[in-house]
Write a protein that holds these residues in place. Structure first.
Motif, mmCIF file in Angstrom:
data_model
loop_
_atom_site.group_PDB
_atom_site.id
_atom_site.type_symbol
_atom_site.label_atom_id
_atom_site.label_comp_id
_atom_site.label_asym_id
_atom_site.label_seq_id
_atom_site.Cartn_x
_atom_site.Cartn_y
_atom_site.Cartn_z
ATOM 1 N N ARG A 1 -4.187 -82.251 21.561
ATOM 2 C CA ARG A 1 -4.226 -81.018 22.344
ATOM 3 C C ARG A 1 -5.237 -80.017 21.775
ATOM 4 O O ARG A 1 -5.925 -79.310 22.505
ATOM 5 C CB ARG A 1 -2.828 -80.397 22.368
ATOM 6 N N GLU B 1 -7.305 -85.235 25.973
ATOM 7 C CA GLU B 1 -5.934 -85.396 26.459
ATOM 8 C C GLU B 1 -5.507 -86.861 26.399
ATOM 9 O O GLU B 1 -4.374 -87.168 25.998
ATOM 10 C CB GLU B 1 -5.832 -84.868 27.894
ATOM 11 N N GLY C 1 -0.283 -77.070 19.510
ATOM 12 C CA GLY C 1 -0.921 -78.218 18.888
ATOM 13 C C GLY C 1 -0.156 -78.621 17.634
ATOM 14 O O GLY C 1 0.331 -77.763 16.897
#
Length: 452
Positions: free
Chosen positions: A166, A161, A322
């Motif tokens: 992600r 993170e 993502g």
């Protein structure tokens, strides 16, 4: 007009690209064909969680199928966590996101049916942690303060993170779920030497401390038992059909001869006929069983292919939003770890693999995918191969094209040299060439190069 045509222009082409990534898929029935193409269509749309697909009659009309096949397709999608069926006013069919626990359960079921061991799970977690630590050092993403709160899933998720990836965070969480389910292992404790090295940007020391923290991978690890996946599905807490599917797979694996009809299984286990039918269709969709008409019911169809697991994880990755850059970075990092693994196994066993010959027509995207898949298979870690192919499938739909580098001929040349290093068990050369290939593939995208 078939299902692919009804779902819109381009879906058949996207399916063909996906088939090149994960292997050809032959649906068991019209319902399973509808499931496959609906998944491809939702992937193309970015897996829009919460989007309404209308009521069953509307979906039936869109697919051009009869009511029984449409209902069966909805049943399979709902059981796999890909669809929410809401009844009453304001109800209908809504797109849902599959849970990581379901992905883990499906992966463990595949490993159990194909003789996979706990070693590949431990090895996969180590590879994911090494990937995340490398990204954190490259981006100078410092670990959280020692006295601060950290994710329940461990440092790797937190670092991913902070590094802004992600997809890596989801893979790190998946790795921990797999370890928890399969061995009740705890998240690795925090390590000051490791985090100090990361903070100082010393990648070599960080990886050394990481390897010491996670420990060696035992090649003598036991085979994953068929009872293990049931624990994974039960953690999701909302789809008993997936847990029942795992139980049925375990029972089918333990018995031979004539199998029960659906009503017999339902009566013996205390489920409804509909629940048993749902569980069996999941297994059939995953290619684990063959369902036969009449009283003889279902039979195990080993070896189970990984396509169902790959499709489930791809949906989970796309639904998590993502970015294409996140997906590509994870693909490149995990692929670059494959050559050293493969060479190390060849060196340990003394059995060189057969290296495929290159076609005379010259390198193309299809040959690249073929050789990348070959490299993954040579690692001897089926879990790693599943994850990378899931990333590749997700990337096809996010970017609308295969993850083909601009320097195709150079990458292909490195791949051939890597295969020769693997064949001779030369771990050092395989690793050096993999690093060179990673750098080359990164240079093929200016945005990615700047981020790294």
């Amino acid at each position: 007009m078939n299902v692919a045509d009804r779902l819109g222009s381009g879906i058949a082409e996207m399916h063909l690209l996906g088939a090149r990534m994960i292997g050809a898929v032959t649906p068991a029935s019209l319902a399973h064909e509808a499931v496959l193409y609906m998944e491809m269509d939702l992937l193309r749309q970015g897996w829009p969680v919460g989007q309404s697909l209308g009521a069953l009659p509307q979906l039936q009309k869109r697919l051009g199928l009869g009511r029984p096949a449409s209902r069966e397709a909805v049943t399979i999608l709902e059981a796999r966590g890909l669809l929410d069926v809401r009844r009453g006013p304001g109800g209908g069919l809504f797109v849902a996101a599959p849970a990581l626990e379901d992905v883990a359960g499906a992966a463990l079921m595949y490993l159990a049916l194909n003789g996979g061991t706990h070693a590949c799970i431990v090895e996969f977690r180590l590879l994911v942690w090494r990937m995340v630590v490398t990204a954190a050092v490259q981006r100078r993403a410092a670990p959280p303060a020692w006295h601060g709160a950290i994710s329940e899933w461990g440092l790797a998720v937190e670092l991913a993170e902070r590094a802004g990836n992600r997809t890596m965070g989801h893979l790190a969480q998946l790795a921990e779920i797999l370890v928890r389910i399969s061995s009740s292992g705890a998240v690795p404790p925090r390590s000051k030497p490791l985090e100090t090295a990361i903070g100082q940007g010393n990648l070599s020391d960080a990886l050394k401390h990481l390897d010491a923290l996670l420990g060696p991978v035992s090649e003598d690890a036991p085979v994953v038992a068929l009872g293990v996946p049931e624990r994974g599905f039960s953690l999701a807490g909302r789809k008993s059909a997936m847990a029942l599917a795992a139980r049925l797979a375990r029972e089918l694996g333990a018995h031979t001869g004539t199998q029960e009809a659906e009503w017999e299984t339902a009566d013996r286990l205390g489920y409804t006929d509909a629940a048993v039918r749902q569980a069996r269709r999941i297994l059939q969709d995953f290619g684990i069983v063959r369902c036969r008409r009449g009283r003889k019911g279902t039979e195990l169809a080993p070896p189970a292919p990984p396509t169902g697991v790959i499709r489930l994880l791809a949906a989970c990755l796309v639904a998590s939003a993502g970015s294409p850059k996140d997906l590509r970075e994870a693909i490149h990092a995990l692929i670059s770890s494959a050559p050293a693994l493969a060479a190390r196994r060849v060196k340990a066993t003394g059995l060189p693999p057969s290296v495929p010959s290159s076609p005379a027509t010259g390198p193309d995207a299809f040959e690249l995918l073929t050789l990348e898949n070959r490299l993954l298979d040579l690692t001897g870690n089926p879990l790693l191969a599943i994850i990378v192919r899931s990333l590749g499938l997700a990337n096809i739909f996010v970017e609308r094209e295969p993850p083909t580098p601009l320097h195709l001929s150079d990458v292909m040349g490195l791949n051939r040299r890597i295969l020769r290093a693997i064949e001779s068990g030369d771990v050092t050369t395989a690793d050096i060439l993999a690093t060179a290939k990673l750098q080359l593939m990164q240079r093929s995208d200016g945005e990615y190069q700047g981020a790294a």
